[in-house]
Write a protein that holds these residues in place. Structure first.
Motif, PDB file in Angstrom:
ATOM      1  N   VAL A 286      18.717 -22.956 -16.590  1.00  0.00           N
ATOM      2  CA  VAL A 286      18.941 -21.512 -16.148  1.00  0.00           C
ATOM      3  C   VAL A 286      19.721 -20.715 -17.238  1.00  0.00           C
ATOM      4  CG1 VAL A 286      19.450 -19.715 -14.263  1.00  0.00           C
ATOM      5  CG2 VAL A 286      19.027 -22.158 -13.778  1.00  0.00           C
ATOM      6  N   VAL A 287      18.970 -19.578 -17.644  1.00  0.00           N
ATOM      7  CA  VAL A 287      19.449 -18.897 -18.905  1.00  0.00           C
ATOM      8  C   VAL A 287      19.515 -17.567 -18.414  1.00  0.00           C
ATOM      9  CG1 VAL A 287      18.799 -20.568 -20.776  1.00  0.00           C
ATOM     10  CG2 VAL A 287      17.159 -18.455 -19.919  1.00  0.00           C
ATOM     11  N   LYS A 288      20.371 -16.838 -18.807  1.00  0.00           N
ATOM     12  CA  LYS A 288      20.361 -15.337 -18.628  1.00  0.00           C
ATOM     13  C   LYS A 288      19.110 -14.438 -19.441  1.00  0.00           C
ATOM     14  CE  LYS A 288      23.231 -10.864 -19.623  1.00  0.00           C
ATOM     15  NZ  LYS A 288      24.222 -10.341 -20.118  1.00  0.00           N
ATOM     16  N   ALA A 289      18.826 -14.746 -20.659  1.00  0.00           N
ATOM     17  CA  ALA A 289      17.723 -14.432 -21.369  1.00  0.00           C
ATOM     18  C   ALA A 289      17.921 -15.354 -22.604  1.00  0.00           C
ATOM     19  CB  ALA A 289      18.043 -13.109 -21.768  1.00  0.00           C
ATOM     20  N   LEU A 290      16.829 -15.253 -23.501  1.00  0.00           N
ATOM     21  CA  LEU A 290      16.893 -15.970 -24.907  1.00  0.00           C
ATOM     22  C   LEU A 290      16.869 -15.072 -26.005  1.00  0.00           C
ATOM     23  CD1 LEU A 290      14.135 -18.531 -23.733  1.00  0.00           C
ATOM     24  CD2 LEU A 290      16.619 -19.188 -23.830  1.00  0.00           C
ATOM     25  N   VAL A 291      17.575 -15.733 -27.175  1.00  0.00           N
ATOM     26  CA  VAL A 291      17.639 -15.189 -28.399  1.00  0.00           C
ATOM     27  C   VAL A 291      17.295 -15.972 -29.476  1.00  0.00           C
ATOM     28  CG1 VAL A 291      20.006 -15.485 -28.717  1.00  0.00           C
ATOM     29  CG2 VAL A 291      19.020 -13.367 -29.672  1.00  0.00           C
ATOM     30  N   HIS A 292      16.536 -14.992 -30.624  1.00  0.00           N
ATOM     31  CA  HIS A 292      16.074 -15.928 -31.667  1.00  0.00           C
ATOM     32  C   HIS A 292      16.276 -15.241 -33.000  1.00  0.00           C
ATOM     33  CE1 HIS A 292      12.306 -13.915 -31.612  1.00  0.00           C
ATOM     34  NE2 HIS A 292      12.315 -14.014 -30.425  1.00  0.00           N
ATOM     35  N   ASP A 293      16.439 -15.834 -34.018  1.00  0.00           N
ATOM     36  CA  ASP A 293      16.778 -15.356 -35.428  1.00  0.00           C
ATOM     37  C   ASP A 293      15.996 -13.830 -35.528  1.00  0.00           C
ATOM     38  OD1 ASP A 293      18.316 -17.352 -35.572  1.00  0.00           O
ATOM     39  OD2 ASP A 293      17.040 -18.212 -37.292  1.00  0.00           O
ATOM     40  N   ALA A 294      14.735 -13.824 -35.250  1.00  0.00           N
ATOM     41  CA  ALA A 294      13.990 -12.601 -35.487  1.00  0.00           C
ATOM     42  C   ALA A 294      14.630 -11.434 -34.498  1.00  0.00           C
ATOM     43  CB  ALA A 294      12.596 -12.691 -35.222  1.00  0.00           C
ATOM     44  N   MET A 295      14.918 -11.711 -33.581  1.00  0.00           N
ATOM     45  CA  MET A 295      15.627 -10.756 -32.625  1.00  0.00           C
ATOM     46  C   MET A 295      16.796 -10.287 -33.218  1.00  0.00           C
ATOM     47  SD  MET A 295      14.956 -12.318 -28.654  1.00  0.00           S
ATOM     48  CE  MET A 295      16.123 -11.125 -27.780  1.00  0.00           C
ATOM     49  N   ARG A 296      17.606 -11.011 -33.741  1.00  0.00           N
ATOM     50  CA  ARG A 296      18.944 -10.891 -34.341  1.00  0.00           C
ATOM     51  C   ARG A 296      18.612  -9.947 -35.740  1.00  0.00           C
ATOM     52  NH1 ARG A 296      20.331 -16.039 -32.999  1.00  0.00           N
ATOM     53  NH2 ARG A 296      22.030 -16.138 -31.230  1.00  0.00           N
ATOM     54  N   ALA A 297      17.553 -10.154 -36.368  1.00  0.00           N
ATOM     55  CA  ALA A 297      17.105  -9.535 -37.620  1.00  0.00           C
ATOM     56  C   ALA A 297      16.971  -8.146 -37.168  1.00  0.00           C
ATOM     57  CB  ALA A 297      16.331 -10.150 -38.213  1.00  0.00           C
ATOM     58  N   GLU A 298      16.178  -7.809 -36.157  1.00  0.00           N
ATOM     59  CA  GLU A 298      15.634  -6.517 -36.057  1.00  0.00           C
ATOM     60  C   GLU A 298      16.777  -5.639 -35.225  1.00  0.00           C
ATOM     61  OE1 GLU A 298      12.526  -7.260 -32.889  1.00  0.00           O
ATOM     62  OE2 GLU A 298      11.356  -8.244 -34.231  1.00  0.00           O
ATOM     63  N   ARG A 299      17.828  -6.461 -34.629  1.00  0.00           N
ATOM     64  CA  ARG A 299      18.825  -5.694 -33.991  1.00  0.00           C
ATOM     65  C   ARG A 299      20.211  -6.331 -34.467  1.00  0.00           C
ATOM     66  NH1 ARG A 299      17.855  -6.351 -27.833  1.00  0.00           N
ATOM     67  NH2 ARG A 299      19.671  -4.622 -27.638  1.00  0.00           N
ATOM     68  N   PRO A 300      20.713  -5.826 -35.664  1.00  0.00           N
ATOM     69  CA  PRO A 300      21.651  -6.671 -36.243  1.00  0.00           C
ATOM     70  C   PRO A 300      23.168  -6.285 -35.567  1.00  0.00           C
ATOM     71  CG  PRO A 300      20.918  -5.137 -37.669  1.00  0.00           C
ATOM     72  CD  PRO A 300      19.959  -5.145 -36.668  1.00  0.00           C
ATOM     73  N   GLN A 301      22.982  -4.991 -34.925  1.00  0.00           N
ATOM     74  CA  GLN A 301      24.247  -4.491 -34.245  1.00  0.00           C
ATOM     75  C   GLN A 301      24.241  -5.239 -32.830  1.00  0.00           C
ATOM     76  OE1 GLN A 301      26.412  -3.075 -36.343  1.00  0.00           O
ATOM     77  NE2 GLN A 301      24.933  -3.273 -37.876  1.00  0.00           N
ATOM     78  N   ALA A 302      23.271  -5.732 -32.220  1.00  0.00           N
ATOM     79  CA  ALA A 302      23.350  -6.241 -30.923  1.00  0.00           C
ATOM     80  C   ALA A 302      24.293  -7.698 -30.746  1.00  0.00           C
ATOM     81  CB  ALA A 302      21.973  -6.406 -30.367  1.00  0.00           C
ATOM     82  N   LYS A 303      24.765  -7.389 -29.412  1.00  0.00           N
ATOM     83  CA  LYS A 303      25.730  -8.566 -29.473  1.00  0.00           C
ATOM     84  C   LYS A 303      25.056  -9.768 -28.524  1.00  0.00           C
ATOM     85  CE  LYS A 303      30.028  -6.138 -29.377  1.00  0.00           C
ATOM     86  NZ  LYS A 303      30.372  -6.584 -30.712  1.00  0.00           N
ATOM     87  N   PHE A 304      23.970  -9.522 -27.973  1.00  0.00           N
ATOM     88  CA  PHE A 304      23.398 -10.421 -26.827  1.00  0.00           C
ATOM     89  C   PHE A 304      24.135 -11.215 -26.074  1.00  0.00           C
ATOM     90  CE2 PHE A 304      20.455  -9.789 -30.911  1.00  0.00           C
ATOM     91  CZ  PHE A 304      19.420  -9.006 -30.194  1.00  0.00           C
ATOM     92  N   ALA A 305      25.168 -10.588 -25.443  1.00  0.00           N
ATOM     93  CA  ALA A 305      26.101 -11.139 -24.766  1.00  0.00           C
ATOM     94  C   ALA A 305      25.327 -12.108 -23.531  1.00  0.00           C
ATOM     95  CB  ALA A 305      26.913 -10.257 -24.128  1.00  0.00           C
TER      96      ALA A 305
END
Length: 249
Positions: free
Chosen positions: A196-215
């Motif tokens: 069970v996850v809250k949501a998933l994150v990967h490198d491309a998402m971080r590159a697109e939204r460098p200020q996002a924390k993805f908490a």
């Protein structure tokens, strides 16, 4: 291949292998020594994922098949082909995803449910039924579903998504009960588990939204580690369990 990976000898199928989570799973499982058989509806992205996984470890066996997981005959043929080609099947990792939502509950479009029921529920039904026999025949069979925390605590704008995830979890737990009953007094030899996850994150998402924390998000590489780790735990310990990779609501 050096022949000393923790999953050497295991044959593991990955449904939804061409997405970010699928690619990470292919890489991690191949790195651990498993033979990996990926399937996806997108042949070009699948070929790229297979090539990347094959290169991670010299001599790794990684295959890719374009499979319509809404087609029961095609899904069964995929499972049968893997067992025929490699002699056994030790796992199915279900990573077919999708999301639709709305601003409010009243704004929910039931067309979203029609789509998500196919992606998130029907594909689970097809793979679990197709792989049930092969996994029961394995001495370390595992069925792994990746679900979302929202299934346990739905929000107003995610009614269709949360309901579909909850249905997929219930179906997987029924599979776990089948494994439990098949094991008898000795306990299950195979296991069905839910990550069970809250949501998933990967490198491309971080590159697109460098200020996002993805908490609270789980990186797909961390998810892949958790997937591989399912085979390191005894079947009775993980069968029918929701294993939380994020804070439990």
């Amino acid at each position: 291949m050096d022949g000393n990976g923790p999953l050497d000898g295991a044959v593991i199928a990955v449904a939804g292998a061409a997405g970010p989570a699928g690619r990470a799973a292919l890489l991690r499982l191949a790195e651990a020594g498993a033979v990996v058989a990926g399937a996806d509806a997108d042949p070009e992205r699948l070929a790229e994922a297979v090539d990347a996984a094959e290169s991670v470890r010299g001599g790794a066996t990684v295959t890719g098949d374009t499979v319509d997981l809404l087609d029961p005959a095609a899904t069964r043929k995929w499972a049968e082909r893997i067992e025929k080609d490699f002699g056994h099947v030790d796992g199915l990792v279900h990573l077919v995803g999708g999301w639709r939502g709305s601003a409010t509950f009243a704004a929910t479009d039931l067309a979203d449910w029609d789509l998500l029921e196919k992606l998130l529920v029907r594909t689970v039904q097809q793979t679990s039924l197709a792989f049930n026999g092969p996994l029961r025949r394995s001495d370390r069979g595992r069925y792994v579903l990746v679900s979302a925390a929202g299934a346990s605590r739905p929000t107003a704008g995610n009614a269709a998504y949360a309901a579909a995830k909850a249905a997929a979890e219930a179906w997987t737990l029924a599979l776990a009960d089948d494994f439990r009953k098949a094991g008898g007094e000795q306990g299950p030899r195979a296991a069905a588990a839910i990550l069970v996850v809250k949501a998933l994150v990967h490198d491309a998402m971080r590159a697109e939204r460098p200020q996002a924390k993805f908490a609270g998000f789980t990186d797909v590489k961390e998810l892949a580690d958790a997937i591989a780790g399912i085979w390191e735990r005894p079947a009775p310990e993980v069968n029918g369990q929701r294993l939380w990779l994020t804070e439990k609501p």
